[in-house]
Design an enzyme around this catalytic site. Structure first.
Site, short mmCIF file in Angstrom:
data_model
loop_
_atom_site.label_atom_id
_atom_site.label_comp_id
_atom_site.label_asym_id
_atom_site.label_seq_id
_atom_site.Cartn_x
_atom_site.Cartn_y
_atom_site.Cartn_z
N ASP A 1 -33.25 -36.75 -46.35
CA ASP A 1 -34.19 -36.55 -45.24
C ASP A 1 -33.36 -36.23 -44.02
O ASP A 1 -32.24 -36.74 -43.87
CB ASP A 1 -35.03 -37.81 -45.00
CG ASP A 1 -36.10 -38.01 -46.05
OD1 ASP A 1 -36.54 -37.02 -46.66
OD2 ASP A 1 -36.51 -39.17 -46.25
N ASP B 1 -41.19 -32.74 -47.87
CA ASP B 1 -42.19 -33.68 -47.33
C ASP B 1 -43.24 -32.94 -46.51
O ASP B 1 -44.43 -33.21 -46.63
CB ASP B 1 -41.52 -34.73 -46.45
CG ASP B 1 -40.58 -35.65 -47.20
OD1 ASP B 1 -40.71 -35.79 -48.43
OD2 ASP B 1 -39.69 -36.23 -46.54
#
Length: 167
Positions: free
Chosen positions: A123, A145
């Site tokens: 991330d 995401d």
């Protein structure tokens, strides 16, 4: 028939952009550090690893449970979604096929990380939310995401406002 397979081009594009962006982050930003701040401090580009799913849910699960929940079940789900994209079911409109293709791209991007990065999804984007929900920054996220969230919103909108035409 060929039109049913065209949405997989979006799946491929999302997957490639997601993996290239993660590879860039891994290669240029040391883990657990901020590499860049954009728009003042509104957006930060980090390099962090999520060992669970959204909002770090499931971090404390035992390894066998993580493998089932974060790899086996997603493989089954993504297989079922891919089947739906190419199925000739009447309710599978072109719009729905493209929405599911977006979902597939995001799902494959994070699944690939879980398989090849030892259950650690890369991330890297964090947005300042200025105290909303008691947080200064929204939890870090990635391209996959974003595509999963957008496809979920589009799917909900699609269900609330169904298309008049099919295929």
């Amino acid at each position: 028939m060929r039109k049913r397979y065209q949405p997989f081009l979006l799946t491929l594009l999302v997957f490639v952009v997601d993996q290239l962006s993660k590879a860039w982050v891994v290669a240029t930003i040391p883990e657990n550090t901020v590499g860049y701040r954009l728009f003042g401090d509104f957006l930060e580009i980090w390099h962090v690893r999520n060992t669970a799913i959204a909002f770090s849910m499931g971090t404390s699960l035992e390894l066998p449970v993580k493998i089932v929940c974060f790899i086996v079940l997603p493989v089954i789900l993504l297989g079922a979604v891919a089947y739906l994209v190419v199925s000739d079911r009447e309710e599978m409109t072109a719009r729905l096929r493209w929405i599911l293709a977006l979902f597939l791209g995001g799902g494959l991007g994070n699944l690939c990380d879980r398989i090849f990065r030892h259950l650690r999804v890369v991330d890297f984007m964090a947005n300042r939310v200025y105290g909303l929900f008691g947080m200064e920054f929204w939890p870090t996220w990635n391209v996959a995401d974003a595509c999963l969230v957008v496809s979920g919103i589009l799917l909900a909108f699609s269900m609330l406002c169904p298309s008049k035409t099919h295929k």
